[in-house]
Design a protein around this motif. Structure first.
Motif, PDB file in Angstrom:
ATOM      1  N   GLY A 119      48.504  28.073  41.469  1.00 47.70           N
ATOM      2  CA  GLY A 119      48.953  27.181  40.405  1.00 47.70           C
ATOM      3  C   GLY A 119      47.803  26.339  39.872  1.00 47.70           C
ATOM      4  N   LEU A 120      47.062  25.759  40.791  1.00 41.90           N
ATOM      5  CA  LEU A 120      45.934  24.922  40.390  1.00 41.90           C
ATOM      6  C   LEU A 120      44.892  25.749  39.637  1.00 41.90           C
ATOM      7  CD1 LEU A 120      45.368  22.658  43.520  1.00 41.90           C
ATOM      8  CD2 LEU A 120      46.186  21.982  41.261  1.00 41.90           C
ATOM      9  N   GLY A 121      44.631  26.958  40.163  1.00 40.73           N
ATOM     10  CA  GLY A 121      43.642  27.814  39.524  1.00 40.73           C
ATOM     11  C   GLY A 121      44.043  28.181  38.112  1.00 40.73           C
ATOM     12  N   LEU A 122      45.343  28.436  37.937  1.00 41.67           N
ATOM     13  CA  LEU A 122      45.854  28.794  36.611  1.00 41.67           C
ATOM     14  C   LEU A 122      45.649  27.631  35.646  1.00 41.67           C
ATOM     15  CD1 LEU A 122      47.259  31.214  35.419  1.00 41.67           C
ATOM     16  CD2 LEU A 122      49.443  30.122  35.888  1.00 41.67           C
ATOM     17  N   ASP A 206      39.926  27.755  48.032  1.00 46.13           N
ATOM     18  CA  ASP A 206      39.445  29.121  47.825  1.00 46.13           C
ATOM     19  C   ASP A 206      40.347  29.881  46.870  1.00 46.13           C
ATOM     20  OD1 ASP A 206      37.453  28.565  49.527  1.00 46.13           O
ATOM     21  OD2 ASP A 206      38.260  29.691  51.242  1.00 46.13           O
ATOM     22  N   TRP A 207      41.665  29.772  47.125  1.00 43.12           N
ATOM     23  CA  TRP A 207      42.600  30.475  46.249  1.00 43.12           C
ATOM     24  C   TRP A 207      42.484  29.964  44.820  1.00 43.12           C
ATOM     25  CZ3 TRP A 207      43.786  34.766  48.051  1.00 43.12           C
ATOM     26  CH2 TRP A 207      44.213  34.967  49.367  1.00 43.12           C
ATOM     27  N   ALA A 208      42.353  28.661  44.675  1.00 40.97           N
ATOM     28  CA  ALA A 208      42.269  28.089  43.328  1.00 40.97           C
ATOM     29  C   ALA A 208      41.066  28.658  42.587  1.00 40.97           C
ATOM     30  CB  ALA A 208      42.183  26.574  43.412  1.00 40.97           C
ATOM     31  N   LEU A 209      39.934  28.747  43.288  1.00 43.23           N
ATOM     32  CA  LEU A 209      38.731  29.274  42.625  1.00 43.23           C
ATOM     33  C   LEU A 209      38.932  30.735  42.238  1.00 43.23           C
ATOM     34  CD1 LEU A 209      35.411  28.049  44.192  1.00 43.23           C
ATOM     35  CD2 LEU A 209      36.637  27.305  42.166  1.00 43.23           C
ATOM     36  N   ALA A 210      39.465  31.514  43.183  1.00 40.78           N
ATOM     37  CA  ALA A 210      39.666  32.933  42.905  1.00 40.78           C
ATOM     38  C   ALA A 210      40.628  33.112  41.738  1.00 40.78           C
ATOM     39  CB  ALA A 210      40.202  33.639  44.152  1.00 40.78           C
ATOM     40  N   MET A 211      41.701  32.314  41.766  1.00 38.88           N
ATOM     41  CA  MET A 211      42.699  32.414  40.705  1.00 38.88           C
ATOM     42  C   MET A 211      42.101  32.021  39.366  1.00 38.88           C
ATOM     43  SD  MET A 211      45.849  33.148  40.090  1.00 38.88           S
ATOM     44  CE  MET A 211      47.057  32.898  38.813  1.00 38.88           C
ATOM     45  N   MET A 247      47.299  36.953  39.274  1.00 39.87           N
ATOM     46  CA  MET A 247      47.567  36.818  40.701  1.00 39.87           C
ATOM     47  C   MET A 247      47.397  38.154  41.410  1.00 39.87           C
ATOM     48  SD  MET A 247      50.876  35.006  42.320  1.00 39.87           S
ATOM     49  CE  MET A 247      51.101  33.620  41.269  1.00 39.87           C
ATOM     50  N   MET A 248      47.617  39.233  40.649  1.00 39.47           N
ATOM     51  CA  MET A 248      47.648  40.538  41.287  1.00 39.47           C
ATOM     52  C   MET A 248      46.388  40.901  42.058  1.00 39.47           C
ATOM     53  SD  MET A 248      49.692  43.375  39.256  1.00 39.47           S
ATOM     54  CE  MET A 248      48.701  42.936  37.891  1.00 39.47           C
ATOM     55  N   PRO A 249      45.206  40.709  41.474  1.00 38.56           N
ATOM     56  CA  PRO A 249      44.012  41.089  42.241  1.00 38.56           C
ATOM     57  C   PRO A 249      43.884  40.299  43.545  1.00 38.56           C
ATOM     58  CG  PRO A 249      43.463  40.494  39.981  1.00 38.56           C
ATOM     59  CD  PRO A 249      44.890  40.178  40.168  1.00 38.56           C
ATOM     60  N   LEU A 250      44.584  39.169  43.645  1.00 35.93           N
ATOM     61  CA  LEU A 250      44.454  38.344  44.838  1.00 35.93           C
ATOM     62  C   LEU A 250      45.387  38.798  45.941  1.00 35.93           C
ATOM     63  CD1 LEU A 250      44.290  34.789  43.275  1.00 35.93           C
ATOM     64  CD2 LEU A 250      42.503  36.468  43.547  1.00 35.93           C
ATOM     65  N   VAL A 251      46.405  39.599  45.570  1.00 36.38           N
ATOM     66  CA  VAL A 251      47.410  39.959  46.574  1.00 36.38           C
ATOM     67  C   VAL A 251      46.819  40.691  47.780  1.00 36.38           C
ATOM     68  CG1 VAL A 251      49.454  41.352  46.965  1.00 36.38           C
ATOM     69  CG2 VAL A 251      49.329  39.836  45.006  1.00 36.38           C
TER      70      VAL A 251
END
Lengths: 324, 321, 281, 598
Positions: A119-122, A206-211, A247-251
């Protein structure tokens, strides 16, 4: 796929052998360990303590490594992980009791950090000119620099000792009746908050950056313009197209993260006295409980491999190019 | 005139998983004369790039022979010598991938020169590189020598690649779609440069393309081969072939070209074929490989062996068969 | 030289680089300027920052800043050597696997998978019990032993991808020797990947070394940042003493700042290398 | 042109949204709405260790035992107060000793029963001691047999009468009801307890066949794992989790009416700083962790109802010297060390509440020494005073020299020392650190290694170190310096093994002398022997004590419970035997009672 499964099995086997040998190279055998403890407690001579210790755990330390290995393998084939040396109960029993708690905390932490982080990354990708973007990067970098166990200590200090909001240690209070009842579930949830946060807070960055990176690249894709041109509602575009596709590439990495979280919980669980795999592993290492150590290594290795496999499967489903 | 390079009945096939075999090149005979130009055209996936690798000597044929002048490549006891290697050089389609991204132009060109002992010392190398760059029309040479590939345009990069190809004085340069990735406005000037090198230095060119227009421009007066599913289906002088195509495939390709008159252009649609997609090369159709797409196909096209290249064309339906 | 110039033009990389230079300067010059006095003075313990003690004092009344400055040498050396050994191992495994292919590749890839699979920290804990470490070099070696598989894996795939690139084919038809191709054409392309990974590992080494220090693998040095944290949380209870905030926060902030610089530099380099990101920049 | 179609996850956006929202709301609710409540009035909160579920079981003999619950669930015959020599009755009401100390007759408290309702008899006591033999219980070095003349009387017969043996027999918790554990008894009775225990000096080594048989008996005994321990004590275990254990009053206990505190809650000890955090949060009513002064004052500041007591631990802390290898193989170097270390500085950093240890390194604190050692011995010893100058002179006399930078060089080159400390024991770690700092300042390079406890003791018993932060003399539950002298001199004694001190010193067989000390019953003869050993400890210096340890005991008086005795109460001198036993005694006797509501 069968090939992939086979290599996974081989990986597990090799990793198991490696840890088997490594574990048994540790100095200080289990009898010595207990003997020293007895010596301190009772002030007796070492010889006497060693005799007593050997009696206490009823263990013969003089069996050769190979013999041990093959008997262990034999046991594995019949699904027998051996008897814990210190607890005198089957290792599988310990694992069955410990695994759910670890799974509870790690899955909660991973999914929470994933959802919030994405959410934050988006948001960060959408408002690249606002203050949010540098703040996000700063948060991610800072959280990368702070390991979970330090965050755990700080949480303990603030919420456990300072504010006295949350229970400091353990998985539930003995006052509640375990089972499917609200007080118990609430109690468990309350006890899980700090361990979950200790894992989730750093992972979130980490997730936020990747997203953010993923969403930024999706933002440049044609179909978004097409969707916008088709006059779809912005919210719909945001969630259905942008959110989901970035989000898909992160799954797949989500699966991997779940796997590695299984093995990385030792210090945090020790801090919160949380009776998961990591907690028992620390105890087993301390007491040189070889079968228990081996069992925990086996299960976390299997976890990593299985989750990796799951990640690859998901990726293959998502990316048609890899399907063939 | 002696051919620089000659191919006899060359086949190339790649084993795939599941026991399937990809037959990329089948039974190709080809000669490239000294100082000449040979053009190969075909859709992507027709095997022309694989054939290019055979010409270049980096891919041994599964069957058939390749001769460099008098030497038979890949024969028993054959060993690459440096002289032999240097006889054929290459200009790739992807100019970005063909130049090492971490080096400057100076290093890209000067490095091999020094490795082969053609120049000594940095000064001499610098001078040689500047000469080369001027030769391929990159002036001011000092300016370009200091650039990294990603700082150049596609056309400029192809000129550098050309310079690299010609600096070791090869007898043949393989140009594999050298201008397809280049802006249309500079295509001609690069082709012009290649023609000039052919004319003035006597370097032979093997020109591989899917673009009939550039083939006509570059290969005029020289032989051209049309490839389809790994086979040569038509052979002849470029102009003749393009003006009077005999094989239905070439006819279809030509029909798809937009005519010079823009008003007429709209009326021309896609390739006049039954199917737009190239058949799966691992499961080639029986008989004439072109028959599933050929508008004229008859029963005999489906049965039997594929037609041989007779009299410059491989088609059952061409008159005189 | 120009690589440096491009690096400096990137804002994040510049920030990271400047920070690192700052830490290096501290590590090089600091100990000469501020001598370490380890003699305890229990009456002055846990003093908040003042003019005489800019960062306050520790549990035995010694200056925190001096310890911080002296500890920087250790941290920098440990992270450097960890990165060094990890990269060395990864290069050996990754290049061999990528270049040779075949069954060697199969074995090395499997090995990499195994090392990636076994949970890292518990194994470290066991290694901790196995080995005796005295200096930053061996410490780095021990940490590096388990830090290489990630890089080895990406090096292998990178090499395999590069091998198919046209400029390698061009080099081959130019009759350049395999050694030339490896050292002049292939390796320079791997430098950014290796560099970024080196920094990553160096950063991880800091966190892991703190954990390892808790396990008693390495000699206790009061001035080591990880040990300072350990002393603050576990031995002296500074964590629970409000007055001692400076002693607790100093090593924490220093560790975070040092890692921050490394991360900035790494992502700066990544931005420079990734053409997709570069175009946008 | 074909438009690129986005591939979509097989998930509904709505579902995703709802799930995400539910997460957030749930967590916010948890964070804000529910805060942990402190346990109510009248619940005693203690701390301790135990094997966590599923490993937890009710067999005191199986590995892991019953953990921290033991002092509350089980009762000993008596509680021994070391300072007064008094025995407080628990399961036993009184005892009589035979004239030569070979017989000890104990009467049991009437009306006692096990938690499952079975009445307690002398057979249960017998069963406990014989099962203990299977695990090598130390009292069997003195015991010959335990007999049951009648159900309310236990008769101990000693092979080797000893004051220590008496303490062991009378204070052992009675844990094994014969109706649960009796099946193992015949085999042991047949062999004799001393034989089975396998220790005790003159016992014959077991033949392999018997050993194998005993191993089989043990395996069966260990496999017996009732869910909860069955004891006779005032409390029964309710439920056990990884972090807590809850106990309730046992209503059939004969003194249950005196038991005012009806519930006990035990928190997991983990490590010292865990206890600090619990104390800071006001969650413990009694605990004695090693505690730095600042943390202690922070606890006292935040919790006004908490009192801190500093009773003596009857032990001292310092550095152990390895006499096997240079430089400490040289007595002059050891003595120089004693003069160059500011031991009080060590105390002030590592354990400020403890007492300074005097210059007499006799293996026990000043007060204990005055009581147990001959006065003339004490007068004859020259105390080690802080005198770095003299230390330097002595070192130079021993062939050491200083270079221009002040570094010391020995015959083998520069002095490089390795100092070990056990992990998790913060006072020893700090002690090591302060000693190392002083040595560094003096010009001796010193490397500290904080090791896991087992590695630490392994390297100690292998003699692989130069210096080690360690306990010195320990008097333990006997309150008798015999233990300390055994640690110093007896072959296999902990400090003897680590320091490598030879068994014969000054022509005196100190090994045999210290090993025989337990059996000396004549007080004068004991004093004599103690004096000779203690002065050798002082001269040979295998161990340099830095301070006499005092515990930091935190008592929360008035939050949940109240009525803790003052510091002067002799009961606190029994602390070294186990603080929990004291808490349990105070609860059982009704001295500690629920706090009055404010």
């Amino acid at each position: 796929m069968a090939r992939r499964l086979l290599t996974s099995l081989a990986t597990i086997a090799v990793a198991m052998t490696l840890t088997f040998v490594l574990i048994r190279q540790m100095p200080g055998d289990i009898v010595h360990q207990w003997a020293v403890q007895l010596q301190m407690q009772q002030g007796i001579s070492y010889e006497q303590a060693r005799l007593q210790a050997a009696a206490m755990i009823n263990y013969n330390p003089d069996i050769g490594l190979f013999e041990q290995y093959f008997s262990y393998l034999g046991g594995l084939l019949t699904g027998n992980l051996g008897l814990s040396l210190t607890y005198r109960i089957p290792v599988s029993l310990v694992l069955v009791q410990a695994l759910p708690w670890t799974l509870l905390v790690t899955t909660l932490a991973t999914f929470l950090s994933f959802v919030v982080g994405c959410g934050l990354g988006l948001l960060g990708a959408l408002r690249r000119q606002s203050l949010l973007d540098p703040l996000l990067t700063l948060y991610a970098t800072l959280s990368q620099a702070l390991p979970p166990f330090l965050i755990g200590l700080l949480l303990l200090l603030v919420f456990g000792i300072g504010l006295e909001w949350l229970p400091m240690r353990g998985n539930y209070t003995p006052d509640v009746e375990p089972g499917l009842n609200l007080p118990f579930l609430l109690d468990v949830a309350l006890h899980a908050v700090m361990p979950v946060m200790a894992f989730a807070l750093p992972a979130m960055g980490d997730w936020a950056l990747a997203m953010k990176a993923s969403a930024t690249s999706v933002l440049g894709e044609d179909y978004l313009h097409v969707a916008r041109a088709r006059g779809l509602k912005p919210r719909r575009i945001l969630l259905r197209y942008l959110g989901r596709n970035s989000m898909m590439p992160l799954v797949p990495s989500l699966a991997t993260a779940l796997g590695s979280a299984l093995g990385g919980s030792m210090l945090v669980e020790a801090i919160f006295g949380y009776p998961g795999l990591g907690f028992f592993l620390a105890q087993a290492i301390d007491r040189r409980d070889y079968p228990l150590m081996q069992g925990i290594f086996l299960i976390s290795t299997m976890g990593v491999v299985l989750f990796n496999l799951a990640g690859e499967l998901v990726l293959a489903r998502l990316d048609p190019r890899l399907r063939r | 005139m002696n051919p620089v390079l000659s191919l006899r009945d060359v086949h190339v096939s790649f084993p795939l998983s599941g026991g399937r075999v990809l037959r990329a090149v089948q039974g190709v005979d080809l000669e490239i004369p000294e100082g000449g130009i040979v053009t190969l055209v075909g859709e992507s996936g027709c095997g022309k790039s694989t054939l290019g690798k055979v010409l270049l000597g980096v891919l041994p044929p599964t069957r058939g022979t390749v001769h460099f002048g008098e030497v038979q490549l890949w024969a028993r006891g054959f060993r690459w010598t440096r002289e032999l290697r240097l006889q054929v050089q290459v200009v790739h389609q992807d100019s970005y991938a063909s130049l090492n991204p971490v080096h400057r132009v100076q290093t890209i060109l000067g490095g091999p020169l020094r490795a082969h002992g053609l120049v000594r010392g940095a000064q001499e190398a610098g001078r040689a590189v500047r000469e080369l760059l001027e030769r391929v029309g990159l002036t001011p040479a000092d300016y370009f020598a200091a650039k990294h590939p990603f700082q150049l345009s596609g056309g400029q990069r192809q000129r550098v690649a050309l310079a690299r190809a010609l600096m070791l004085r090869p007898r043949l340069i393989l140009a594999d779609e050298p201008v397809s990735g280049v802006d249309a406005s500079v295509r001609l000037s690069i082709l012009e440069l290649m023609k000039e090198l052919n004319r003035e230095e006597g370097i032979a060119f093997a020109y591989i393309t899917h673009d009939l227009a550039t083939a006509r421009f570059f290969g005029a007066g020289h032989p051209m081969g049309v490839m389809y599913l790994g086979r040569l289906v038509e052979w002849g002088e470029v102009g003749t072939l393009l003006d009077n195509p005999r094989h239905p495939y070439l006819k279809a390709l030509l029909a798809a070209l937009p005519p010079p008159d823009p008003l007429q252009a709209r009326q021309v649609g896609l390739l006049p074929l039954k199917s737009l997609d190239l058949p799966d090369a691992t499961r080639p159709p029986s008989g004439c490989p072109f028959h599933p797409r050929c508008l004229l196909a008859e029963a005999r096209c489906e049965a039997g062996d594929p037609p041989a290249l007779l009299d410059g064309v491989a088609c059952h339906l061409v008159e005189g068969r | 030289m120009s690589a440096l110039r491009t690096l400096v033009r990137n804002r994040r990389a510049l920030l990271g680089l400047l920070g690192l230079v700052f830490f290096l300067l501290i590590a090089l010059l600091g100990p000469e300027l501020l001598p370490l006095d380890r003699m305890p003075d229990p009456d002055r313990r846990f003093e908040p920052p003042s003019l005489t003690h800019l960062l306050g004092t520790d549990y035995a009344g010694r200056d925190t800043l001096v310890q911080l400055v002296h500890g920087s040498r250790d941290i920098i050396q440990i992270s450097f050597f960890t990165g060094f050994f990890a990269v060395l191992l990864a290069l050996a495994v990754g290049l061999t696997a990528g270049l040779l292919g075949g069954w060697i590749d199969g074995i090395l890839t499997a090995l990499t998978d195994v090392f990636l699979t076994v949970p890292q920290f518990p194994v470290m804990a066991i290694l901790a019990a196995l080995m005796r470490v005295g200096d930053p070099v061996t410490f780095g070696l021990v940490l590096g032993l388990w830090a290489w598989p990630g890089l080895a894996r990406s090096l292998r795939s990178q090499v395999r991808a590069l091998r198919e690139r046209e400029f390698i084919e061009a080099a081959r038809v130019m009759a350049l020797s395999p050694v030339w191709i490896l050292t002049r054409e292939l390796l320079p392309n791997l430098v950014p990947l290796v560099g970024v990974y080196f920094i990553r590992v160096a950063r991880d080494a800091i966190t892991v070394s703190v954990g390892i220090m808790l396990l008693g693998l390495v000699p206790l040095k009061v001035e080591n940042w990880g040990m300072m944290l350990n002393m603050a949380t576990f031995q002296s209870g500074a964590l629970y003493v409000p007055r001692a905030w400076a002693y607790l926060l100093s090593p924490l902030v220093a560790i975070v700042a040092f890692q921050f610089c490394l991360i900035q530099l790494a992502s700066g380099i990544e931005e420079l290398v990734d053409p997709r990101l570069r175009r946008r920049a | 042109m074909r438009t690129a179609r986005p591939t979509l996850l097989p998930l509904r956006a709505g579902l995703l949204r709802v799930a995400g929202l539910a997460w957030l709301v749930g967590f916010l609710l948890l964070l804000v709405g529910c805060t942990s409540r402190p346990p109510p009035l009248g619940v005693f909160c203690g701390a301790g260790e135990w094997d966590i579920p599923p490993a937890y079981h009710g067999n005191p003999w199986a590995p892991g035992g019953v953990g921290a619950a033991a002092p509350y669930v089980y009762e000993p015959l008596f509680v021994h107060v070391a300072s007064t020599g008094q025995y407080l009755p628990r399961l036993g009401t009184s005892f009589t000793e035979g004239p030569d100390g070979r017989e000890l007759r104990v009467s049991l408290r009437p009306g006692s029963s096990w938690h499952d309702g079975t009445p307690l008899t002398s057979r249960d006591v017998q069963c406990t001691f014989y099962l203990g033999a299977l695990r090598g219980m130390p009292v069997w070095s003195y015991l010959d047999s335990v007999e049951c003349p009648d159900p309310a009387t236990v008769l101990f017969r000693f092979r080797r009468p000893s004051p220590l043996g008496r303490v062991d027999a009378l204070t052992e918790p009675i844990t094994s009801p014969v109706h649960l554990f009796g099946q193992h008894l015949p085999a042991i009775l047949e062999l004799g307890g001393a034989q089975v225990a396998g220790g005790g000096g003159d016992a014959q080594p077991l033949d392999p066949e018997l050993a194998a048989r005993l191993r089989g008996v043990r395996e069966v005994l260990f496999r017996f794992q009732p869910a909860r321990p069955v004891g006779t004590g005032p409390y029964r275990i309710g439920r056990v989790t990884s972090a807590e254990m809850s106990l309730e009053a046992f209503p059939q206990h004969p003194e249950t009416d005196r038991l005012a505190v009806r519930r006990v809650r035990l928190l997991r000890w983990g490590s010292n700083e865990v206890i600090w955090s619990y104390l800071l949060a006001g969650q413990l009513d009694a605990a004695a962790p090693a505690c730095p002064p600042d943390v202690a004052s922070e606890i006292l500041r935040r919790r006004p109802t908490v009192r801190m007591l500093t009773p003596s631990d009857l032990s001292d802390l310092g550095v152990l010297l390895n006499t096997r290898r240079p430089p400490f193989d040289d007595l002059r170097v050891r003595q120089a060390l004693a003069r160059l270390l500011d031991r009080d500085l060590v105390r002030r950093v590592a354990s400020p509440f403890s007492e300074t240890f005097g210059g007499l390194q006799v293996g026990m604190g000043r007060q204990i020494a005055r009581r147990w050692l001959p006065a003339e011995t004490l007068a004859s010893l020259e105390p080690y005073e802080l005198d770095p100058e003299r230390a330097s002179r002595e070192l130079e006399g021993a062939g050491f020299a200083r270079d221009s930078r002040g570094r010391w060089f020995g015959p083998e080159g520069p002095v490089r020392l390795e100092l070990l400390a056990p992990e998790g024991q913060s006072d020893l770690v700090l002690l090591a650190e302060t000693v190392a700092a002083q040595l560094e300042a003096f010009g001796m390079e010193t490397e500290i290694r904080v090791l896991k406890r087992d590695l630490y003791s392994a390297r100690l018993s292998d003699g692989d170190f130069d210096l080690a932060a360690s306990f010195g003399g320990q008097l333990g539950r006997y309150g008798d310096p015999t233990l300390a002298m055994e640690r110093f001199f007896m072959p296999g004694g902990q400090l003897q093994m680590a320091s490598g001190l030879p068994g014969v010193l000054d022509g005196l067989d100190v090994g045999a002398l210290s090993a025989g000390l337990r059996l000396v019953r004549d007080p004068l003869a004991k004093k004599e022997t103690l004096g000779r050993l203690a002065s050798l400890a002082h001269q040979e210096l295998p161990f340099l004590a830095c301070f006499e340890k005092r515990l930091t005991l935190f008592l929360n008086d008035g939050t949940r419970v109240q009525g803790w005795p003052a510091e002067e109460d002799p009961l606190w001198t029994a602390l070294p035997a186990g603080a929990e036993t004291i808490y349990a005694t105070m609860l059982a006797t009704g001295r500690v009672r629920p706090a009055e509501a404010r």
